[in-house]
Design a protein around this motif. Structure first.
Motif, PDB file in Angstrom:
ATOM      1  N   GLY A   1      -9.396   7.358  -7.383  1.00 25.34           N
ATOM      2  CA  GLY A   1     -10.503   7.539  -6.480  1.00 25.34           C
ATOM      3  C   GLY A   1     -11.395   6.164  -6.520  1.00 25.34           C
ATOM      4  O   GLY A   1     -11.607   5.609  -5.684  1.00 25.34           O
ATOM      5  N   VAL A   2     -11.479   5.672  -7.896  1.00 24.10           N
ATOM      6  CA  VAL A   2     -12.309   4.482  -8.041  1.00 24.10           C
ATOM      7  C   VAL A   2     -11.591   2.987  -7.468  1.00 24.10           C
ATOM      8  O   VAL A   2     -11.947   2.313  -6.840  1.00 24.10           O
ATOM      9  N   HIS A   3     -10.010   3.394  -7.872  1.00 28.20           N
ATOM     10  CA  HIS A   3      -9.316   2.300  -7.305  1.00 28.20           C
ATOM     11  C   HIS A   3      -9.230   2.325  -5.979  1.00 28.20           C
ATOM     12  O   HIS A   3      -9.071   1.128  -5.114  1.00 28.20           O
ATOM     13  N   GLY A   4      -9.226   3.497  -5.414  1.00 29.35           N
ATOM     14  CA  GLY A   4      -9.142   3.316  -3.694  1.00 29.35           C
ATOM     15  C   GLY A   4     -10.489   2.540  -3.305  1.00 29.35           C
ATOM     16  O   GLY A   4     -10.533   2.046  -2.127  1.00 29.35           O
ATOM     17  N   ALA A   5     -11.789   2.862  -4.002  1.00 29.61           N
ATOM     18  CA  ALA A   5     -12.924   2.244  -3.553  1.00 29.61           C
ATOM     19  C   ALA A   5     -12.972   0.625  -3.581  1.00 29.61           C
ATOM     20  O   ALA A   5     -13.386  -0.111  -2.756  1.00 29.61           O
TER      21      ALA A   5
ATOM     22  N   TYR B   1       0.860  -1.224  -0.114  1.00 30.40           N
ATOM     23  CA  TYR B   1       0.178   0.023  -0.056  1.00 30.40           C
ATOM     24  C   TYR B   1       0.844   1.331  -0.105  1.00 30.40           C
ATOM     25  O   TYR B   1       0.357   2.375  -0.441  1.00 30.40           O
ATOM     26  N   GLY B   2       1.960   1.058   0.551  1.00 34.36           N
ATOM     27  CA  GLY B   2       2.732   2.133   0.424  1.00 34.36           C
ATOM     28  C   GLY B   2       3.173   2.739  -1.091  1.00 34.36           C
ATOM     29  O   GLY B   2       3.215   4.039  -1.455  1.00 34.36           O
ATOM     30  N   ALA B   3       3.624   1.426  -1.708  1.00 34.23           N
ATOM     31  CA  ALA B   3       3.937   1.888  -3.385  1.00 34.23           C
ATOM     32  C   ALA B   3       2.710   2.244  -3.793  1.00 34.23           C
ATOM     33  O   ALA B   3       2.819   3.171  -4.999  1.00 34.23           O
ATOM     34  N   VAL B   4       1.404   1.946  -3.570  1.00 38.97           N
ATOM     35  CA  VAL B   4       0.072   2.216  -4.047  1.00 38.97           C
ATOM     36  C   VAL B   4       0.072   3.819  -4.076  1.00 38.97           C
ATOM     37  O   VAL B   4      -0.459   4.668  -4.976  1.00 38.97           O
ATOM     38  N   LEU B   5       0.480   4.384  -3.092  1.00 40.64           N
ATOM     39  CA  LEU B   5      -0.079   6.018  -2.740  1.00 40.64           C
ATOM     40  C   LEU B   5       0.969   6.575  -3.669  1.00 40.64           C
ATOM     41  O   LEU B   5       0.960   7.753  -4.117  1.00 40.64           O
ATOM     42  N   VAL B   6       2.372   6.072  -3.743  1.00 40.44           N
ATOM     43  CA  VAL B   6       3.340   6.577  -4.738  1.00 40.44           C
ATOM     44  C   VAL B   6       2.820   6.755  -6.072  1.00 40.44           C
ATOM     45  O   VAL B   6       2.842   7.935  -6.531  1.00 40.44           O
ATOM     46  N   TYR B   7       2.279   5.507  -6.548  1.00 37.76           N
ATOM     47  CA  TYR B   7       2.044   5.474  -8.130  1.00 37.76           C
ATOM     48  C   TYR B   7       0.778   6.271  -7.986  1.00 37.76           C
ATOM     49  O   TYR B   7       0.508   6.907  -9.173  1.00 37.76           O
ATOM     50  N   ALA B   8      -0.116   6.354  -7.047  1.00 36.56           N
ATOM     51  CA  ALA B   8      -1.334   7.322  -7.266  1.00 36.56           C
ATOM     52  C   ALA B   8      -1.227   8.549  -7.507  1.00 36.56           C
ATOM     53  O   ALA B   8      -1.365   9.470  -8.149  1.00 36.56           O
ATOM     54  N   GLY B   9       0.037   9.100  -6.618  1.00 37.25           N
ATOM     55  CA  GLY B   9       0.572  10.618  -6.662  1.00 37.25           C
ATOM     56  C   GLY B   9       0.884  10.671  -8.270  1.00 37.25           C
ATOM     57  O   GLY B   9       0.902  11.803  -8.633  1.00 37.25           O
TER      58      GLY B   9
ATOM     59  N   ALA C   1     -10.711  -0.826  -0.847  1.00 38.11           N
ATOM     60  CA  ALA C   1     -11.289  -0.596   0.286  1.00 38.11           C
ATOM     61  C   ALA C   1     -12.493  -1.839   0.342  1.00 38.11           C
ATOM     62  O   ALA C   1     -12.484  -2.428   1.782  1.00 38.11           O
ATOM     63  N   TYR C   2     -12.914  -1.994  -0.785  1.00 39.76           N
ATOM     64  CA  TYR C   2     -13.754  -3.155  -0.773  1.00 39.76           C
ATOM     65  C   TYR C   2     -13.312  -4.608  -0.417  1.00 39.76           C
ATOM     66  O   TYR C   2     -13.800  -5.302   0.260  1.00 39.76           O
ATOM     67  N   ARG C   3     -12.353  -4.718  -1.124  1.00 42.95           N
ATOM     68  CA  ARG C   3     -11.223  -5.915  -0.984  1.00 42.95           C
ATOM     69  C   ARG C   3     -10.809  -5.945   0.251  1.00 42.95           C
ATOM     70  O   ARG C   3     -10.688  -7.254   0.658  1.00 42.95           O
ATOM     71  N   GLY C   4     -10.351  -4.984   0.821  1.00 40.52           N
ATOM     72  CA  GLY C   4      -9.724  -5.122   2.114  1.00 40.52           C
ATOM     73  C   GLY C   4     -10.715  -5.503   3.281  1.00 40.52           C
ATOM     74  O   GLY C   4     -10.195  -6.040   4.266  1.00 40.52           O
ATOM     75  N   ARG C   5     -12.021  -5.149   3.089  1.00 40.12           N
ATOM     76  CA  ARG C   5     -12.635  -5.669   4.257  1.00 40.12           C
ATOM     77  C   ARG C   5     -12.923  -7.235   4.123  1.00 40.12           C
ATOM     78  O   ARG C   5     -13.164  -7.963   5.184  1.00 40.12           O
ATOM     79  N   ARG C   6     -12.623  -7.571   3.332  1.00 36.97           N
ATOM     80  CA  ARG C   6     -12.396  -9.428   3.179  1.00 36.97           C
ATOM     81  C   ARG C   6     -10.895  -9.929   3.368  1.00 36.97           C
ATOM     82  O   ARG C   6     -10.853 -11.104   3.176  1.00 36.97           O
ATOM     83  N   ASP C   7     -10.025  -8.988   3.672  1.00 34.31           N
ATOM     84  CA  ASP C   7      -8.630  -9.558   3.862  1.00 34.31           C
ATOM     85  C   ASP C   7      -8.337  -9.626   5.530  1.00 34.31           C
ATOM     86  O   ASP C   7      -8.220  -8.606   6.071  1.00 34.31           O
ATOM     87  N   SER C   8      -7.936 -10.832   5.808  1.00 32.91           N
ATOM     88  CA  SER C   8      -7.730 -11.136   7.284  1.00 32.91           C
ATOM     89  C   SER C   8      -6.320 -10.590   7.467  1.00 32.91           C
ATOM     90  O   SER C   8      -5.849 -10.515   8.850  1.00 32.91           O
ATOM     91  N   VAL C   9      -5.329 -10.447   6.548  1.00 31.34           N
ATOM     92  CA  VAL C   9      -3.932 -10.232   6.754  1.00 31.34           C
ATOM     93  C   VAL C   9      -3.880  -8.587   6.766  1.00 31.34           C
ATOM     94  O   VAL C   9      -3.161  -8.217   7.968  1.00 31.34           O
TER      95      VAL C   9
ATOM     96  N   GLY D   1      -7.412   2.591   0.740  1.00 25.05           N
ATOM     97  CA  GLY D   1      -8.578   2.688  -0.107  1.00 25.05           C
ATOM     98  C   GLY D   1      -9.459   4.067  -0.054  1.00 25.05           C
ATOM     99  O   GLY D   1      -9.666   4.749  -0.769  1.00 25.05           O
ATOM    100  N   ALA D   2      -9.944   4.135   1.435  1.00 26.87           N
ATOM    101  CA  ALA D   2     -10.357   5.319   1.632  1.00 26.87           C
ATOM    102  C   ALA D   2      -9.670   6.616   1.577  1.00 26.87           C
ATOM    103  O   ALA D   2     -10.261   7.503   0.908  1.00 26.87           O
ATOM    104  N   ALA D   3      -8.453   6.594   1.495  1.00 26.08           N
ATOM    105  CA  ALA D   3      -7.651   7.796   1.324  1.00 26.08           C
ATOM    106  C   ALA D   3      -7.669   8.018  -0.030  1.00 26.08           C
ATOM    107  O   ALA D   3      -7.810   9.261  -0.628  1.00 26.08           O
ATOM    108  N   LEU D   4      -7.497   7.076  -0.859  1.00 23.97           N
ATOM    109  CA  LEU D   4      -7.670   7.376  -2.395  1.00 23.97           C
ATOM    110  C   LEU D   4      -8.736   7.818  -2.903  1.00 23.97           C
ATOM    111  O   LEU D   4      -8.946   8.514  -3.709  1.00 23.97           O
ATOM    112  N   PHE D   5      -9.688   7.121  -2.309  1.00 23.78           N
ATOM    113  CA  PHE D   5     -11.262   7.696  -2.690  1.00 23.78           C
ATOM    114  C   PHE D   5     -11.583   9.083  -2.613  1.00 23.78           C
ATOM    115  O   PHE D   5     -12.338   9.638  -3.287  1.00 23.78           O
ATOM    116  N   VAL D   6     -10.815   9.690  -1.366  1.00 19.94           N
ATOM    117  CA  VAL D   6     -11.135  10.999  -1.216  1.00 19.94           C
ATOM    118  C   VAL D   6     -10.114  11.907  -2.051  1.00 19.94           C
ATOM    119  O   VAL D   6     -10.503  12.792  -2.544  1.00 19.94           O
TER     120      VAL D   6
END
Length: 510
Positions: free
Chosen positions: A176-180, A154-162, A183-191, A200-205
């Motif tokens: 923003g859509v990728h952030g959504a 997710y750190g790299a995700v923020l860099v490439y998003a910028g 976030a949707y997939r993160g709800r099902r991720d136990s790790v 995801g929420a940060a990117l969505f905003v």
């Protein structure tokens, strides 16, 4: 790269847009703002206009050092090909991740096919034949954004998003859509579920916020005109009015998005060339802002597949297709194990297993008419007589002299001096180079070009050279002629080209 250089050799790449990017990035290489006389003069922007006020693409500054090695517009064609190629290993990693539970030979074949389908995809070929655009950066950055999100980095995700937000102003909506989706997939991720949801929420905003800030404040600060590219007047005069109409009259969106019907054909082609596989993945939602921009637009060139716009979508659609292909393969294996004795189940399993490879093979077949066929054909490398005459006449223009030239020859002169587009508005340049063999952008007829040359000959210009319907004029008067039309300045009203009547009836025609 071969396709790009072929178009250069044949004289198919013009000042719009290769010459514009060449002037801008050459300015970057000299530690100046990325100005472009071709863009600012033709569209009526002030002389100090920066292309950062046209599209917010500061990432292009990364190409400036290339001009210290080879000061030539063709360096951009090579750079674009290299940036596209940089996506191949990323696509292979995406395929390996999606097929990670499969046997090693299957993983290897999936990576090979996905890499080949990406590299020879018709959107990249079309973009390569259109010269250079900021999409060169958007393609690998989008792939990296999606791949890092898939790997939960997710750190790299923020860099490439910028970086994507610094590639083109509307890509913040994709972020923003990728952030959504994250976030949707993160709800099902136990790790790393919490990290995924938070990122995801940060990117969505922040993604859409970056788009709004760029369009509302940054582009005007760089000399851009607010609403310059607004082509959604059926929804409203500006974004606020369009948003209000969307909320209060949502059925209007459907009417605009499906008329004319060529827009429906565009969407069917985009998804159908991958056998509609992307529709089975949440990643495909990332394509929604870019598709909506085009089908809701009133500009007909947005409805065809002849320009570079599809290359922005290619990373998203291909990634979504590979994700679904991997899921279908796992489902087919499970189905075949559970129903070994049923011939119908075995047929279903084979169909599921071959759906993904079939989409990849279809992509490779489409690559033949979209680019592979023309590469070895000598005729596609050869300029016509008008283009050869234009190049000969261009050689007669001294280095450092200002020139007002035909669109096709403009990139061949941008490295030698100030160049603007010949567009029927006299600029008082030292030399004017025109052709009358074919209608050349932005003229609408050969007679209009001839009338313009006659006007110049009556107002201080002399014929220097003429052959094969190509005319070179030189200004003889001591001072520039006085234009009869308003030129760039504080009181100018910049405006883009409109849509010509009768265009936009086919996705395969401009």
């Amino acid at each position: 790269m071969a396709l790009g250089l072929q178009q250069w050799s044949a004289g198919k790449l013009g000042g719009f847009d290769l010459g514009i990017f060449d002037q801008a990035i050459r300015n970057y290489s000299g530690f100046r703002l990325p100005g472009s006389e071709l863009k600012s003069t033709h569209h009526g922007f002030p002389p100090d206009f920066s292309i950062l006020g046209d599209h917010f693409s500061p990432v292009l500054a990364l190409l400036a050092p290339l001009y210290w090695i080879w000061d030539d517009p063709r360096v951009l064609l090579v750079a674009e090909a290299a940036l596209f190629a940089a996506g191949v290993p990323v696509v292979r990693r995406i395929a390996e991740s999606c097929f990670q539970s499969a046997p090693a030979p299957v993983v290897s074949r999936a990576a090979h096919l996905a890499g080949a389908a990406y590299a020879l995809g018709w959107p990249l070929m079309t973009a390569s034949r259109r010269g250079f655009h900021e999409v060169a950066f958007a393609v690998p950055l989008l792939l990296l954004l999606l791949e890092r999100g898939m790997r939960r980095r997710y750190g790299a995700v923020l860099v490439y998003a910028g970086l994507l937000c610094c590639t083109k102003e509307d890509l913040g909506l994709v972020v923003g859509v990728h952030g959504a989706v994250l976030a949707y997939r993160g709800r099902r991720d136990s790790v790393k579920g919490r990290a995924g949801v938070a990122t995801g929420a940060a990117l969505f905003v922040l993604g859409p916020a970056a788009t709004i800030v760029t369009i509302k404040w940054l582009l005007p600060m760089m000399g851009g005109k607010p609403g310059f590219y607004w082509s959604y007047h059926r929804l409203g005069p500006d974004f606020g009015a369009a948003l209000l109409k969307t909320v209060t009259e949502p059925w209007v969106l459907f009417g605009v998005a499906t008329a004319p019907p060529v827009k429906i054909a565009l969407v069917l082609w985009l998804f159908g060339t991958l056998l509609f596989l992307p529709l089975g993945s949440a990643t495909a939602w990332c394509a929604l802002p870019l598709v909506a921009e085009r089908v809701l637009s009133e500009t007909s060139k947005h409805w065809t597949v002849l320009y570079h716009y599809d290359a922005f979508l290619w990373p998203v659609l291909l990634t979504a297709g590979v994700e679904v292909s991997g899921r279908l393969y796992r489902r087919s294996r499970t189905s075949s194990v559970r129903n070994r004795k049923s011939s119908r189940s075995r047929s279903t399993s084979r169909a599921l297993r071959w759906w993904g490879p079939g989409a990849g093979l279809l992509t490779l077949v489409i690559a033949v008419p979209f680019g592979l066929f023309v590469i070895p054909h000598p005729g596609y490398w050869t300029p016509d007589p008008h283009t050869r005459a234009l190049r000969e006449a261009a050689g007669m223009i001294p280095d450092g002299a200002s020139a007002e030239v035909d669109n096709i020859i403009a990139p061949h002169l941008t490295a030698r001096g100030p160049v603007v587009l010949a567009d029927s508005v006299p600029r008082g340049a030292d030399y004017v180079l025109l052709q009358f063999g074919v209608v050349s952008f932005p003229f609408t007829s050969v007679s209009q070009e001839q009338q313009y040359s006659g006007f110049l000959l009556e107002h201080g210009y002399r014929r220097v050279w003429e052959r094969d319907k190509v005319l070179l004029l030189r200004r003889e008067t001591e001072f520039p002629i006085t234009p009869e039309f308003p030129t760039a300045g504080p009181e100018s009203n910049p405006a883009p080209e409109g849509t010509a009547p009768g265009t936009g009836m086919s996705i395969f025609r401009g």
